[in-house]
Design an enzyme around this catalytic site. Sequence first.
Site, PDB file in Angstrom:
ATOM      1  N   GLY A  71      -0.511   6.507  -3.241  1.00 22.06           N
ATOM      2  CA  GLY A  71       0.663   6.414  -4.096  1.00 22.06           C
ATOM      3  C   GLY A  71       0.361   5.544  -5.290  1.00 22.06           C
ATOM      4  O   GLY A  71      -0.728   4.964  -5.404  1.00 22.06           O
ATOM      5  N   ARG A 105      -0.335   0.692  -8.654  1.00 20.54           N
ATOM      6  CA  ARG A 105      -0.277  -0.220  -9.808  1.00 20.54           C
ATOM      7  C   ARG A 105       0.186   0.522 -11.066  1.00 20.54           C
ATOM      8  O   ARG A 105      -0.266   0.229 -12.168  1.00 20.54           O
ATOM      9  CB  ARG A 105      -1.640  -0.871 -10.055  1.00 20.54           C
ATOM     10  N   ASP A 140      -2.588  -6.289  -5.974  1.00 22.00           N
ATOM     11  CA  ASP A 140      -1.677  -7.027  -6.841  1.00 22.00           C
ATOM     12  C   ASP A 140      -0.958  -6.132  -7.839  1.00 22.00           C
ATOM     13  O   ASP A 140      -0.040  -6.571  -8.537  1.00 22.00           O
ATOM     14  CB  ASP A 140      -2.415  -8.149  -7.573  1.00 22.00           C
ATOM     15  N   GLY A 141      -1.381  -4.867  -7.951  1.00 22.41           N
ATOM     16  CA  GLY A 141      -0.720  -3.940  -8.861  1.00 22.41           C
ATOM     17  C   GLY A 141      -1.016  -4.184 -10.322  1.00 22.41           C
ATOM     18  O   GLY A 141      -0.418  -3.555 -11.196  1.00 22.41           O
ATOM     19  N   ARG A 146      -0.914  15.535  -8.452  1.00 25.31           N
ATOM     20  CA  ARG A 146      -2.310  15.571  -8.035  1.00 25.31           C
ATOM     21  C   ARG A 146      -2.495  16.486  -6.829  1.00 25.31           C
ATOM     22  O   ARG A 146      -1.527  16.831  -6.152  1.00 25.31           O
ATOM     23  CB  ARG A 146      -2.777  14.155  -7.681  1.00 25.31           C
ATOM     24  N   ASP A 184      -7.018  12.515  -4.922  1.00 31.12           N
ATOM     25  CA  ASP A 184      -5.914  11.893  -5.651  1.00 31.12           C
ATOM     26  C   ASP A 184      -6.236  11.736  -7.128  1.00 31.12           C
ATOM     27  O   ASP A 184      -5.359  11.367  -7.913  1.00 31.12           O
ATOM     28  CB  ASP A 184      -5.547  10.541  -5.037  1.00 31.12           C
TER      29      ASP A 184
END
Length: 489
Positions: free
Chosen positions: A92, A95, A127-128, A185, A254
């Site tokens: 998913g 980030r 941490d994104g 995707r 992905d």
Amino acid sequence: MEQYLNLSAIKLENTYATLPEAFYTKQYPSKVPSPKLVIWNNLLGEELGENLDFLKQKQGIEILAGNRIVEGTTPIAQAYAGHQFGHFTMLGDGRAVLLGEYVTGKGERFDIQLKGSGRTPYSRGGDGKAALGPMLREYIISEAMNALGIPTTRSLAVLMTGEGVVREAVLPGAILVRIAKSHIRVGTFEYANQFRNKEELKALADYTWNRHFKENQEQEQPYVSLLQEVVKRQAKLIAQWQLVGFIHGVMNTDNMAISGETIDYGPCAFMNRYDPDTVFSSIDMSGRYSYQNQPKMASWDLARFAESLLPLLADTGEEAIKIVQEEIDKFPEIYHAFWLEGMREKLGLFHLVDGDNALIEELLRIMFECHADYTNTFRDLTLGVKSSSQFADSEAFEQWYQLWQKRRENQQESLEESKALMESKNPTVIPRNESVEDALKQAVENQDYSAVESLVSLLRNPFDYSNREVFYEMPSDFSDCGYKTYCGT
């Protein structure tokens, strides 16, 4: 200031949010302390067809940084899964946040996504955030790909966030504003098939067809047609990569966009010396995604896409499997046709005749044995000059050269037309690894973006044979050997 900005200058839609909620999570970007615009893609801004210059001003920068949201849209993080180096996992947008969809005056729809915008439910402990270097790399390479005529996502802007991100060291944080036809995707379909029900899978397939393939009108078997169109687009895309020596580096499912665009420029690079085994990614220890393996991996990824569509393809599982096998088996032939056409054009050959494939393969064999530079070889052939390298001095090359000249002279088109065709297909410049690294170093260490912008300006005219000053060789002390690229996460 209010969190939402009521701006008439830009309106964003979000048709993806009409899908079942399982495909996304409503997600605001994380606020950043002091956003600063360091790259603005004027060319892309103009191509979008509207005056978006206000985004370079204070309120616009707040939008691009994710600190403020345009009224009327709800940002989301998309859910998907994927096979990473052959292993299936739930993924998913870990980030990234999709601000919404921008519709141009021509009716074209583009996602506007913030990459590096903070944690989401899909961050898996990350941490994104994003570091400045990798975001600038994506800007450089994606602009080069676009100029080469290769379908790609693009970068509208890069911003510094005013905070550090921890990687191997504390690095300046950044956000990339990515423009894409969509972010659907192969992994999105894998997620739907693995974790959702048939109706939700059908909703995703119908949405994808209507967004990307509706020009094909009504089809008797729409989901078979969807599979066929995706196979065709990916076959052409990978052929285009091969023709310019581009190595993606992380062809997980992905990272394969259904739209047929190149997406996710992580450990990517362009090959200098021609070597089919070339791999740059620091995490690709086995060479799974090497240059020569890219067509095979595309076929493998497409097989996963086809498997995801099984419930929609036929009334019985046996019939659906037969369809999948038939369509995936076509990939090598479709890919080879695109590749062969492209290679012929690089050699100034207009029409296929017996022996062309062998002529091309012999050239590549000689290039490999003589350690020839891939881009410069075709550039020199276009110019009609012989390099001083061992490659041009070899007896094998001389014999090949005479066969090639005879082949060109025997076609109906003139040598001048042949040369013009070659000039339109063989770039004079590519993002040389050393040049990219030097530009990124100046930007990250000195906050000097002039080298990045100069390099991008050069790369936007890859077929300019009128200005010999733009030609440059790979420095003799720089080699692909040992050069590594990184994902940036």
